[in-house]
Enzyme design. Sequence first.
Site, mmCIF file in Angstrom:
data_model
loop_
_atom_site.group_PDB
_atom_site.id
_atom_site.type_symbol
_atom_site.label_atom_id
_atom_site.label_comp_id
_atom_site.label_asym_id
_atom_site.label_seq_id
_atom_site.Cartn_x
_atom_site.Cartn_y
_atom_site.Cartn_z
ATOM 1 N N LYS A 117 0.817 -1.211 0.000
ATOM 2 C CA LYS A 117 0.000 0.000 0.000
ATOM 3 C C LYS A 117 0.859 1.272 0.000
ATOM 4 C CE LYS A 117 -4.042 -2.253 0.829
ATOM 5 N NZ LYS A 117 -3.700 -3.640 1.089
HETATM 6 C C1 LIG Z 1 -4.384 -4.775 0.733
HETATM 7 C C2 LIG Z 1 -3.623 -6.021 0.675
HETATM 8 C C3 LIG Z 1 -3.919 -7.016 -0.266
HETATM 9 C C4 LIG Z 1 -5.102 -6.942 -1.182
HETATM 10 O O1 LIG Z 1 -5.063 -5.914 -2.117
HETATM 11 P P1 LIG Z 1 -6.411 -5.444 -2.809
HETATM 12 O O2 LIG Z 1 -6.041 -4.313 -3.674
HETATM 13 O O3 LIG Z 1 -7.327 -5.024 -1.694
HETATM 14 O O4 LIG Z 1 -6.963 -6.607 -3.550
HETATM 15 C C5 LIG Z 1 -3.094 -8.120 -0.310
HETATM 16 N N1 LIG Z 1 -2.053 -8.265 0.537
HETATM 17 C C6 LIG Z 1 -1.753 -7.331 1.456
HETATM 18 C C7 LIG Z 1 -0.602 -7.565 2.368
HETATM 19 C C8 LIG Z 1 -2.524 -6.181 1.554
HETATM 20 O O5 LIG Z 1 -2.209 -5.263 2.468
#
Ligand SMILES: *Cc1c(COP(=O)(O)O)cnc(C)c1O
Length: 466
Positions: A117
């Site tokens: 993120k």
């Molecule tokens: C947010 C997240 C995901 C999923 O991503 P999306 O865009 O919500 O599908 C997968 N792995 C981790 C570690 C995350 O923080």
Amino acid sequence: MGNDSLKYISTRGYQEKLEFHDVIFEGLAPDGGLYIPETWPRLDNDTIKSFNKKTYQEIAFNVISPYVDKSLPSKSLKTIINKAYSEFDNSEITPISKLNDNYYLLELYHGPTFAFKDVAMQFIGQLMSYYLNQDNKYINILGATSGDTGAAAIEGFKDIKSSKIFILHPYNKISEVQRKFMTTVKSDNVHNIAVKGSFDDCQIIIKEIFSDYEYKKQKNLTAVNSINWARIMCQIVYYFYALSRLKNNNEKVIFSVPTGNFGDILAGYIAKNMGLAIDMLNIATNENDILTRTLESGSHKLKSVKSTLSPSIDIQISSNFERLLYDITKNSEYITTIMNDLKNLNSYQLSNSITDKIKESFCSHTVTESEVKMLIKDTYNQHNIVIDPHTAVGLGSAKKCKNIYDLIIVLSTAHPAKFKDTVSSVINDISFIPTKIEKMMNFDEKLIILDNDVQLVKNFITDNTV
Ligand SMILES: *Cc1c(COP(=O)(O)O)cnc(C)c1O
């Protein structure tokens, strides 16, 4: 560069089109839809080929430029990109590690909060700050997190004086490390709210608050969860980056993406639409397998959320799936109908023609809890690489694909230390935990715990904004 003719439209048909500047600050469209560019810009083959000699930041500039307009001159975009990735602990930004001749891990966790993120949120902090300074404005950011978004958002905005940030997380349903990344941040403009409910409950609260259009306007509320277009946009970059480093000829390529809200994998689909040679995108799910079931039967049916070892994808409502469905159908009336079905009946049914169209670009496999543990263990024993439970979901899911691919690229979405209790208990080793995280575990925390109630959350926000 830049692209003044590209406008953004709502998946549910709201009449007014937005420009880049506005789409960044809008969460949901007034009709409840998500914003999406009217068309996908294409990069020509020569440009894509040239990426193998470019840095991550240069690739980012090329990929992002077609989505922005004159409100963000090239020079400023470059500055924003450089600042955004200056806090990453690896000069490649998203380096790749090799498991064997076919399997690779795209490491997306080298930002300040150790999960993918950060790739988007560090950029968005800089981008919004740029516009807010220019417009002399102040915003209140509101988001829900299944663990990692919130931390990345807080890190992205903690120094941005023209903002306050309110992050909801499901009380006791995220890992201690995930929580501490949020609650130990000292800045006055940061507010953590633990909601006694699930992540989906948090998302519903956010959606409710944003649907009060007057309140949203009055408070200058802005969303940074994965419905924000800028999030998706930043994530397109690393698909281009990965193939610039791995692809030589006409290898068949699959990306496997641990999927919750469908933002990360949607970015891969967009990269493909922009001209990147991706053969398949694998929607990797844990036991919360709504999307796997949807691809199998067309029946998109909510069940209750199950807590797993990979909590960041413990989701039933996968918001960005709406963007894919719109792109495939281009029918906003249809989208409005099925989204109402989802809200009122907890399910909708897709026709065969739509699921067939989805399956041209996507496959999906689900991974059980015991498989996750086994994958973490095996990867450690065979390759001496420590992976987190989400990466394990991506890897295990990819292994279930029947077709043969030359390059199988698993998006490694979090550093294993973010889920250190799970991982260390499986491999009986703790040497993978960085000192930064060890130290953080002893810091004081700041958060408020509230019942699962929209009005309580809204009152708290009202009380803590100007
Ligand atoms: C947010 C997240 C995901 C999923 O991503 P999306 O865009 O919500 O599908 C997968 N792995 C981790 C570690 C995350 O923080």
